[in-house]
Design a protein around this motif. Sequence first.
Motif, PDB file in Angstrom:
ATOM      1  N   HIS A  62     -29.661 -18.211 -14.090  1.00 35.21           N
ATOM      2  CA  HIS A  62     -28.424 -17.164 -13.042  1.00 35.21           C
ATOM      3  C   HIS A  62     -28.986 -16.493 -11.859  1.00 35.21           C
ATOM      4  CE1 HIS A  62     -24.136 -16.833 -11.692  1.00 35.21           C
ATOM      5  NE2 HIS A  62     -24.568 -15.765 -11.619  1.00 35.21           N
ATOM      6  N   ASP A  75     -27.818 -13.568  -8.682  1.00 31.70           N
ATOM      7  CA  ASP A  75     -26.619 -13.838  -7.449  1.00 31.70           C
ATOM      8  C   ASP A  75     -26.794 -12.313  -7.349  1.00 31.70           C
ATOM      9  OD1 ASP A  75     -24.237 -12.972  -5.910  1.00 31.70           O
ATOM     10  OD2 ASP A  75     -23.104 -13.192  -8.005  1.00 31.70           O
ATOM     11  N   SER A  98     -28.283 -11.130  -0.244  1.00 33.20           N
ATOM     12  CA  SER A  98     -29.417 -11.563  -0.162  1.00 33.20           C
ATOM     13  C   SER A  98     -30.160 -10.904   0.731  1.00 33.20           C
ATOM     14  CB  SER A  98     -28.858 -13.166   0.412  1.00 33.20           C
ATOM     15  OG  SER A  98     -30.268 -14.110   1.357  1.00 33.20           O
ATOM     16  N   THR A 157     -29.130 -16.597  -4.245  1.00 33.67           N
ATOM     17  CA  THR A 157     -28.622 -17.168  -5.432  1.00 33.67           C
ATOM     18  C   THR A 157     -29.430 -18.213  -5.480  1.00 33.67           C
ATOM     19  OG1 THR A 157     -27.220 -18.345  -3.814  1.00 33.67           O
ATOM     20  CG2 THR A 157     -26.379 -16.659  -4.673  1.00 33.67           C
ATOM     21  N   GLY A 215     -24.015  -7.881  -6.697  1.00 28.18           N
ATOM     22  CA  GLY A 215     -23.680  -9.899  -7.314  1.00 28.18           C
ATOM     23  C   GLY A 215     -23.432  -9.238  -8.741  1.00 28.18           C
ATOM     24  N   SER A 268     -29.147 -22.789   0.722  1.00 27.96           N
ATOM     25  CA  SER A 268     -28.705 -22.746  -0.108  1.00 27.96           C
ATOM     26  C   SER A 268     -27.942 -23.816  -0.938  1.00 27.96           C
ATOM     27  CB  SER A 268     -27.584 -21.208   0.728  1.00 27.96           C
ATOM     28  OG  SER A 268     -26.092 -22.459   1.594  1.00 27.96           O
TER      29      SER A 268
END
Length: 425
Positions: A75, A77, A80, A108, A133, A219
Amino acid sequence: MAVRMILFCVLLPALTYGQASVNITRPHFPCGGLLTADQGHVASEGFPAPYLPNTKCSWTIRVSRGRVVILSFRHLDLESDPICRYDHVSVYNGDSPSAERLGRFCGTIRPGAIISTSNTLFIEMASDDDSNGKGFLALYTAGLPPATEKQFCGGKLVKPQGTIKTPNWPEKAYPPGISCTWHIVSRPHEHIELKFEKFSVEKDNYCRYDYVSIFNGSSKNEGQRVGKFCGDSLPGRIVSSSNELLVQFVSDLSVTTDGFLAKYIMKNKDGSPVETKPTVTTTTVSPTTTTTTTRPRKPGRPVLSACRTKCRRKGTLQSNFCASDFVVTGKVLKLSPQGQNLQVTISIINTYKMGRLATREIRGETVARMFLLCRRCPNLRKGSQYTLMGSVDAQGRGRILPTSFFLVYKPQQHHVLTKLTKRQC
């Protein structure tokens, strides 16, 4: 009464067991540490809760001697940014940040598996005071050196042409329970063609189990998905609508098959293939001779004409104040790559010189858009405040060159700038 007591004694252990069975303890992820098991998880502090701002955490992974560390992100997050200037995770091939850096990640998009060359790996995560995030979660295992490991995939591809294939291809079936993402990036104004030559992925009418998903852009945005494929029928030729294409492969924990082999090529607008070894020509002039030198340039990386100039502001505050179309102080709200430029959205604090700079009101804030003709110059940071000046184009947008005069804004500058507005240039 006796019957009630018997029932109470029988039911009490059952109730106690039932309460214990639902009291599940979540793993606790601290900010950094030393991990010495041959397999485990590493994650941002408090994952899956949002990570904290203004924090730096580091982890050292050390597995058995004679093994290497294999790190797979499950994962990711983080805030960006095209070059991960703000919140990021960095991975180093050793036991400290002085070792070779194997990657710096944000956003991500999960990178492919990362493999050390020794039995240690160093991870560092840093966050600024703005967006955050959930952070990251990664699995690490002790493995054999890469020469004998073939179960890894994904990564960023910038060469003008290349190959994408599932792990173990073509010797045996792809492994179960993997997720691979290839991010193909060409230069602005080019596009990418992807063609599958072999394709065999577990078949399902809705491609729910094993599948390949392809997206325009960088993305996994469902609105930009080109297609989702499984089975044994070759997908048709795919052409990107921009200079970026994202290919994702996922397998579940059950049936696996041969996998796929695909080739991509980057092409110009006219359909011609991009040169594999583009060159840059520079000319040196002396009083007696002129020398022209041609050198290879790395494919897939554009040379920005504005970036050939050194990032160095020229002149003084006063001389630039007079020469500029606009002079404002403001806070950077957003940074957005626009082809070779970087679009900057500014919330204006004070205006000292407006010229033809276009502004608009958004939720009580006066906002203007500006373009950095070189993404690196000046190196603006989201959430920070600056004094900016430059020229204005026909559309009312500010233009900032690498040599433009700018300052990190401090309140005492307001007095000086106000004085300059009253002087005659």
